[in-house]
Design a protein around this motif. Sequence first.
Motif, PDB file in Angstrom:
ATOM      1  N   GLN A  58       7.185  84.880  56.412  1.00  0.00           N
ATOM      2  CA  GLN A  58       6.790  83.593  56.826  1.00  0.00           C
ATOM      3  C   GLN A  58       7.305  83.117  55.484  1.00  0.00           C
ATOM      4  O   GLN A  58       7.420  83.553  54.471  1.00  0.00           O
ATOM      5  CB  GLN A  58       5.510  83.410  57.233  1.00  0.00           C
ATOM      6  CG  GLN A  58       4.992  84.257  58.483  1.00  0.00           C
ATOM      7  CD  GLN A  58       3.448  84.009  58.702  1.00  0.00           C
ATOM      8  OE1 GLN A  58       2.677  83.649  57.925  1.00  0.00           O
ATOM      9  NE2 GLN A  58       2.995  84.717  59.765  1.00  0.00           N
ATOM     10  N   VAL A  59       7.186  81.450  55.726  1.00  0.00           N
ATOM     11  CA  VAL A  59       7.515  80.820  54.540  1.00  0.00           C
ATOM     12  C   VAL A  59       6.489  80.841  53.666  1.00  0.00           C
ATOM     13  O   VAL A  59       5.190  80.752  53.938  1.00  0.00           O
ATOM     14  CB  VAL A  59       7.799  79.513  54.899  1.00  0.00           C
ATOM     15  CG1 VAL A  59       7.700  78.126  53.721  1.00  0.00           C
ATOM     16  CG2 VAL A  59       8.870  79.060  56.117  1.00  0.00           C
ATOM     17  N   GLY A  60       6.817  81.048  52.384  1.00  0.00           N
ATOM     18  CA  GLY A  60       5.865  81.217  51.127  1.00  0.00           C
ATOM     19  C   GLY A  60       5.277  82.564  50.923  1.00  0.00           C
ATOM     20  O   GLY A  60       4.950  82.798  49.791  1.00  0.00           O
ATOM     21  N   ASP A  61       6.162  83.771  51.568  1.00  0.00           N
ATOM     22  CA  ASP A  61       6.100  84.902  50.905  1.00  0.00           C
ATOM     23  C   ASP A  61       6.914  85.097  49.880  1.00  0.00           C
ATOM     24  O   ASP A  61       7.951  84.855  49.648  1.00  0.00           O
ATOM     25  CB  ASP A  61       6.396  85.734  52.424  1.00  0.00           C
ATOM     26  CG  ASP A  61       5.355  85.970  53.181  1.00  0.00           C
ATOM     27  OD1 ASP A  61       4.186  85.420  53.149  1.00  0.00           O
ATOM     28  OD2 ASP A  61       5.517  86.454  54.476  1.00  0.00           O
ATOM     29  N   THR A  72      10.975  83.783  46.544  1.00  0.00           N
ATOM     30  CA  THR A  72      10.007  82.998  47.463  1.00  0.00           C
ATOM     31  C   THR A  72      10.539  82.389  48.695  1.00  0.00           C
ATOM     32  O   THR A  72      11.537  81.555  48.458  1.00  0.00           O
ATOM     33  CB  THR A  72       9.149  82.161  46.803  1.00  0.00           C
ATOM     34  OG1 THR A  72       8.455  82.793  45.738  1.00  0.00           O
ATOM     35  CG2 THR A  72       7.931  81.599  47.793  1.00  0.00           C
ATOM     36  N   ILE A  73      10.141  82.768  49.669  1.00  0.00           N
ATOM     37  CA  ILE A  73      10.757  82.104  51.096  1.00  0.00           C
ATOM     38  C   ILE A  73      10.305  80.708  51.338  1.00  0.00           C
ATOM     39  O   ILE A  73       8.986  80.341  51.087  1.00  0.00           O
ATOM     40  CB  ILE A  73      10.373  82.839  52.429  1.00  0.00           C
ATOM     41  CG1 ILE A  73      10.686  84.422  52.352  1.00  0.00           C
ATOM     42  CG2 ILE A  73      10.750  82.145  53.654  1.00  0.00           C
ATOM     43  CD1 ILE A  73      12.236  84.472  52.373  1.00  0.00           C
ATOM     44  N   THR A  74      11.315  79.812  51.234  1.00  0.00           N
ATOM     45  CA  THR A  74      10.988  78.223  51.279  1.00  0.00           C
ATOM     46  C   THR A  74      11.341  77.474  52.582  1.00  0.00           C
ATOM     47  O   THR A  74      10.704  76.545  52.690  1.00  0.00           O
ATOM     48  CB  THR A  74      11.788  77.590  50.145  1.00  0.00           C
ATOM     49  OG1 THR A  74      13.182  77.914  50.230  1.00  0.00           O
ATOM     50  CG2 THR A  74      11.479  77.862  48.846  1.00  0.00           C
ATOM     51  N   GLY A  75      11.977  78.415  53.402  1.00  0.00           N
ATOM     52  CA  GLY A  75      12.315  77.669  54.719  1.00  0.00           C
ATOM     53  C   GLY A  75      12.868  78.735  55.692  1.00  0.00           C
ATOM     54  O   GLY A  75      13.547  79.481  55.170  1.00  0.00           O
ATOM     55  N   GLU A  76      13.270  78.152  56.939  1.00  0.00           N
ATOM     56  CA  GLU A  76      13.948  78.986  57.791  1.00  0.00           C
ATOM     57  C   GLU A  76      15.090  78.172  58.133  1.00  0.00           C
ATOM     58  O   GLU A  76      15.074  76.954  58.434  1.00  0.00           O
ATOM     59  CB  GLU A  76      12.856  79.359  59.190  1.00  0.00           C
ATOM     60  CG  GLU A  76      12.012  80.241  58.791  1.00  0.00           C
ATOM     61  CD  GLU A  76      11.346  80.795  60.082  1.00  0.00           C
ATOM     62  OE1 GLU A  76      12.064  81.149  61.128  1.00  0.00           O
ATOM     63  OE2 GLU A  76      10.242  80.701  60.029  1.00  0.00           O
TER      64      GLU A  76
END
Length: 134
Positions: A58-61, A72-76
Motif C-alpha cells: 500500500q501507499v506508505g510502505d 517508499t511507495i508514494t502512489g499507485e
Amino acid sequence: MSSHLILSFVASAGGGGGGAALLQLGILLLIPFAMYFFLIRPQRRRMREQQELQRSIQVGDEVITTSGIYGTITGEDGENRFWLEIDDDVQIRIARAAVQGKASADDPDDADDADDADDDGDAELESADSADTD
C-alpha cells in the motif's frame, strides 16, 4: 525383435531376480512423488507468498525491489504500477511484480551505527584492561 525383449524379460523375472526388479520399479515410481514434495510444492508455496505480499503493498510502505532499490511507495499508477520515492523528490515508477518484499525494521544505516557503537565499547574495555594491569 520385440518378442526377444519380452522373452528375456520373462526369463529374468522367472529366475530369482524378480524381487530386485520390483524394487527397482518401486524406486522408479517414487522419484516423481519425491520431486513433487521436495521441488514443486515448496516453489508453489513461495510463489503464493510472494503474490500475497505484492497484493498487500500500500501507499506508505517501505519496500525493496528485485534490483535492490529501497524506497517508499508514494502512489499507485494503475493496477500494476507504483511510484517509488528513493530519495527526497526522486521518484521512479515500478511494476508491482518488481517488489521483492517490505523493508525490514533494521535499516542498514542503523546496523552500521550499532557496529560503530560496539567498536567504541570494545576500545573502552581494552583501555580499562590495560589500566588494571599497570
